[in-house]
Design a protein around this motif. Structure first.
Motif, PDB file in Angstrom:
ATOM      1  N   THR A  39       5.283   0.662  -1.455  1.00  0.00           N
ATOM      2  CA  THR A  39       3.833   0.277  -1.861  1.00  0.00           C
ATOM      3  C   THR A  39       3.761   1.796  -2.563  1.00  0.00           C
ATOM      4  O   THR A  39       2.277   1.949  -3.297  1.00  0.00           O
ATOM      5  N   ASP A  40       4.861   2.768  -2.785  1.00  0.00           N
ATOM      6  CA  ASP A  40       4.511   3.478  -3.867  1.00  0.00           C
ATOM      7  C   ASP A  40       3.930   3.094  -5.311  1.00  0.00           C
ATOM      8  O   ASP A  40       4.984   3.622  -6.051  1.00  0.00           O
ATOM      9  N   ILE A  41       2.959   2.233  -5.314  1.00  0.00           N
ATOM     10  CA  ILE A  41       2.840   2.054  -6.827  1.00  0.00           C
ATOM     11  C   ILE A  41       3.174   3.093  -8.477  1.00  0.00           C
ATOM     12  O   ILE A  41       1.740   4.416  -7.764  1.00  0.00           O
ATOM     13  N   VAL A 102      -2.182  -7.081  -0.884  1.00  0.00           N
ATOM     14  CA  VAL A 102      -1.246  -6.434  -0.525  1.00  0.00           C
ATOM     15  C   VAL A 102      -0.867  -7.338   0.954  1.00  0.00           C
ATOM     16  O   VAL A 102       0.355  -7.461   1.181  1.00  0.00           O
ATOM     17  N   LYS A 103      -1.828  -7.220   2.017  1.00  0.00           N
ATOM     18  CA  LYS A 103      -1.568  -8.180   3.115  1.00  0.00           C
ATOM     19  C   LYS A 103      -1.284  -9.309   2.699  1.00  0.00           C
ATOM     20  O   LYS A 103      -0.513  -9.892   3.842  1.00  0.00           O
ATOM     21  N   TYR A 115      11.673  -8.789   9.383  1.00  0.00           N
ATOM     22  CA  TYR A 115      12.055  -7.073   9.450  1.00  0.00           C
ATOM     23  C   TYR A 115      10.565  -7.319   8.686  1.00  0.00           C
ATOM     24  O   TYR A 115      11.735  -7.487   7.192  1.00  0.00           O
ATOM     25  N   VAL A 116       9.817  -6.754   8.562  1.00  0.00           N
ATOM     26  CA  VAL A 116       8.922  -6.335   6.509  1.00  0.00           C
ATOM     27  C   VAL A 116       9.054  -4.686   6.560  1.00  0.00           C
ATOM     28  O   VAL A 116       8.215  -4.127   7.662  1.00  0.00           O
ATOM     29  N   ILE A 117       9.651  -3.352   6.165  1.00  0.00           N
ATOM     30  CA  ILE A 117       9.979  -2.542   6.360  1.00  0.00           C
ATOM     31  C   ILE A 117       8.754  -2.400   4.874  1.00  0.00           C
ATOM     32  O   ILE A 117       9.209  -2.011   3.968  1.00  0.00           O
ATOM     33  N   ILE A 118       7.518  -1.839   4.667  1.00  0.00           N
ATOM     34  CA  ILE A 118       6.899  -1.251   4.615  1.00  0.00           C
ATOM     35  C   ILE A 118       6.322   0.395   3.957  1.00  0.00           C
ATOM     36  O   ILE A 118       6.306   1.279   5.150  1.00  0.00           O
ATOM     37  N   ASP A 119       7.280   1.117   3.241  1.00  0.00           N
ATOM     38  CA  ASP A 119       6.935   2.262   2.362  1.00  0.00           C
ATOM     39  C   ASP A 119       6.119   2.896   1.787  1.00  0.00           C
ATOM     40  O   ASP A 119       5.146   2.404   0.778  1.00  0.00           O
ATOM     41  N   CYS A 120       5.554   3.812   2.581  1.00  0.00           N
ATOM     42  CA  CYS A 120       4.001   3.934   2.261  1.00  0.00           C
ATOM     43  C   CYS A 120       3.729   5.290   1.244  1.00  0.00           C
ATOM     44  O   CYS A 120       4.936   6.425   1.910  1.00  0.00           O
ATOM     45  N   PRO A 121       3.630   5.724   0.308  1.00  0.00           N
ATOM     46  CA  PRO A 121       2.919   6.162  -0.522  1.00  0.00           C
ATOM     47  C   PRO A 121       2.644   7.799   0.512  1.00  0.00           C
ATOM     48  O   PRO A 121       1.791   7.909   1.121  1.00  0.00           O
ATOM     49  N   ALA A 122       2.341   9.293   0.030  1.00  0.00           N
ATOM     50  CA  ALA A 122       1.754  10.200   1.130  1.00  0.00           C
ATOM     51  C   ALA A 122       0.375  10.171   0.270  1.00  0.00           C
ATOM     52  O   ALA A 122       0.003   9.342  -0.107  1.00  0.00           O
ATOM     53  N   GLY A 123      -0.491  11.232   1.101  1.00  0.00           N
ATOM     54  CA  GLY A 123      -2.041  10.960   0.965  1.00  0.00           C
ATOM     55  C   GLY A 123      -2.914   9.667   1.715  1.00  0.00           C
ATOM     56  O   GLY A 123      -2.312   9.383   2.458  1.00  0.00           O
ATOM     57  N   ARG A 129      -4.207   3.102   1.785  1.00  0.00           N
ATOM     58  CA  ARG A 129      -5.245   1.831   2.177  1.00  0.00           C
ATOM     59  C   ARG A 129      -3.968   0.679   2.160  1.00  0.00           C
ATOM     60  O   ARG A 129      -3.592  -0.842   3.051  1.00  0.00           O
ATOM     61  N   ASN A 130      -3.534   0.183   1.403  1.00  0.00           N
ATOM     62  CA  ASN A 130      -2.715  -0.750   0.039  1.00  0.00           C
ATOM     63  C   ASN A 130      -1.844  -0.982   1.397  1.00  0.00           C
ATOM     64  O   ASN A 130      -1.190  -2.322   2.013  1.00  0.00           O
ATOM     65  N   ALA A 131      -0.843   0.363   2.233  1.00  0.00           N
ATOM     66  CA  ALA A 131      -0.235  -0.034   2.169  1.00  0.00           C
ATOM     67  C   ALA A 131       0.208  -0.701   3.964  1.00  0.00           C
ATOM     68  O   ALA A 131       0.748  -1.557   4.557  1.00  0.00           O
ATOM     69  N   VAL A 132      -1.079   0.199   4.764  1.00  0.00           N
ATOM     70  CA  VAL A 132      -1.814   0.026   6.356  1.00  0.00           C
ATOM     71  C   VAL A 132      -1.826  -1.633   6.622  1.00  0.00           C
ATOM     72  O   VAL A 132      -2.042  -2.046   7.338  1.00  0.00           O
TER      73      VAL A 132
END
Lengths: 264, 202
Positions: A39-41, A102-103, A115-123, A129-132
């Motif tokens: 999700t680190d667009i 994203v949801k 399993y869906v593993i979501i890589d979240c950006p920093a910050g 908010r998208n990632a979670v």
């Protein structure tokens, strides 16, 4: 119906992407059907670490904007049949998608994958908010540094606000020697402050950098300490009770003899 | 007068009583009137009517109104009183209460607890605590594990010395002594801040 796990940290550079790649690969290694979502667009990395960059055709934003079907955007891993990657777009930024989009994507993936593993950006902004948004639970990655622990604490608070409970912690890049000499934060100190369950401790290991540069997750190497740590973490995610591995470096034969005679 | 009769009857009765009183009483110097409502509860409007009825007599002045009844809002309103909160105040979070604050849990580095009154932390205080946030200099900060990044009481800001020293395990409290922040063992609290409900043993 699968489970969506977001890998997050707040601070950048603590190893979110490496952790995502290794947990995803380790779960596939254990025979699970896994999809990793970057999700680190705008700053995508997961495809590079996985060595899948040259196979990308469509990305997450294309799926969100319905320019392609989900199956067209998923990149199949070159090592495992049941491991896929949904890459991030590199040309847009975090505002290109909304948490609702994203949801919807994650919910669709959960129907096909265990399993869906979501890589979240920093910050803590839109990207977070998208990632979670679609996650069922979270894994927070930190390193034994005050700044990283502070940000992890902030993130745990924000996750609770988003209604995500049962967050678990990975302490990355641990150096046993520095911890013993009190030059690094203690594992107990970190756990005491963050007050969440510890999922695993990953030793600092040159092998991780080496393999990431080769587009090959470290867990593929059966002997490196970090690889063993990530495999153990994957087993704990599946519910196995695996004890924490000892952080002591392997000592040479001479050191063991010395210790036997009380000289070590 | 009865506190369960109808309000209109009460006012009528009162006017009747006042009307029949000796002129002398009502001609003298101003008389302060204290109204005791007992178990009766009056709306603002009713209270105004009652006051008007009494103050229509030229030398009567309503000085106070008392009632045994506490309105619901005030019963649950913790403003100015002790509020207990459980949980962890994490980095970036702020917990504020107008009154005394009791936190059962930790305050992590980067987190803030603030109160207009005292702050009591049953747990580790590693973040910022601001007691007497509206200017009360007699407010105190109590913590079972006092390791704050910063302490504030009223307008005074203080930070612990750079070198932490001993990692004390006993409960401590912080207070202002002539405008200077000081920390002492909890057993000295009564000496420093006497008053309140002090337990003296039996």
């Amino acid at each position: 119906m699968g489970e969506a796990i977001v890998i997050t940290s707040g601070k950048g550079g603590v190893g979110k992407t490496t952790t995502s790649a290794n947990i995803g690969t380790a779960l596939a290694l254990l025979g699970k059907k896994v999809c990793m979502v970057d999700t680190d667009i705008g700053l995508r990395n997961l495809d590079v670490v996985m060595g899948l960059e040259n196979r990308i055709i469509y990305d997450l934003v294309d799926v969100a904007e319905e320019r392609c079907r989900m199956s067209q955007a998923l990149v199949k891993d070159k090592r495992f049949e049941e491991l896929y990657l949904l890459p991030a777009a590199q040309t847009k930024d975090k505002d290109a998608v909304s948490p609702e989009q994203v949801k919807a994507i994650v919910d669709e993936l959960k129907r096909d994958f265990e399993y869906v593993i979501i890589d979240c950006p920093a910050g803590i902004e839109q990207g977070f908010r998208n990632a979670v948004a679609g996650a069922d639970r979270a894994i927070v990655v930190t390193t034994p540094e005050n700044a990283a622990v502070r940000d992890a604490d902030r993130i745990i608070g924000l996750l609770e606000k988003e209604g995500l409970h049962g967050t678990r912690l990975i302490i990355n890049r641990v150096r046993a020697k520095m911890m013993r000499s009190k030059d690094m934060l203690d594992i107990d100190d970190i756990c005491q402050i963050l007050a969440v369950d510890l999922l695993g401790v990953v030793p600092d290991d040159e092998q991780v950098i080496k393999s990431a540069n080769h587009g090959e997750p470290a867990v593929m190497n059966p002997n490196s300490p970090a690889s063993i740590a990530f495999r153990n973490i994957a087993r704990r995610i599946l519910g196995d009770a695996v004890p924490l591995m000892s952080l002591e470096e392997k000592k040479g034969a001479m050191a063991r003899v010395k210790k036997f005679f009380g000289l070590g | 007068m009865s506190d369960d009769c109808a309000f209109d009857d009460l006012v009528a009765d009162l006017l009747d009583k006042l009307g029949n009183t000796h002129e002398r009483l009502l001609d003298g110097p101003d008389v302060a009137v204290h109204i005791r409502l007992g178990k009766r509860w009056l709306s603002e409007e009713q209270l105004a009517r009652l006051k008007a009825a009494i103050e229509a007599k030229k030398n009567l002045r309503v000085a106070s109104v008392e009632s045994d009844v506490v309105p619901r809002e005030r019963l649950f309103d913790e403003t100015g009183r002790l509020k207990m909160v459980r949980g962890i105040v994490r980095s970036g979070q702020t917990l504020y209460h107008d009154g005394d604050l009791l936190l059962v849990g930790d305050v992590n580095p980067g987190g803030t607890v603030a109160a207009s009154g005292d702050i009591y932390v049953i747990g580790s205080l590693r973040g910022v605590a601001h007691a007497g946030a509206n200017g009360r200099e007699d407010a105190i900060v109590v913590a079972s594990h006092m390791k704050p990044t910063q302490l504030r009481i009223a307008g005074i800001v203080s930070r612990p010395p750079e070198e932490g020293g001993l990692d004390e395990t006993f409960m401590e409290f912080a207070y202002l002594n002539n405008g200077i922040m000081q920390i002492d063992k909890i057993s000295n609290l009564n000496r420093v801040r006497p008053g309140g409900n002090i337990h003296r043993g039996e």
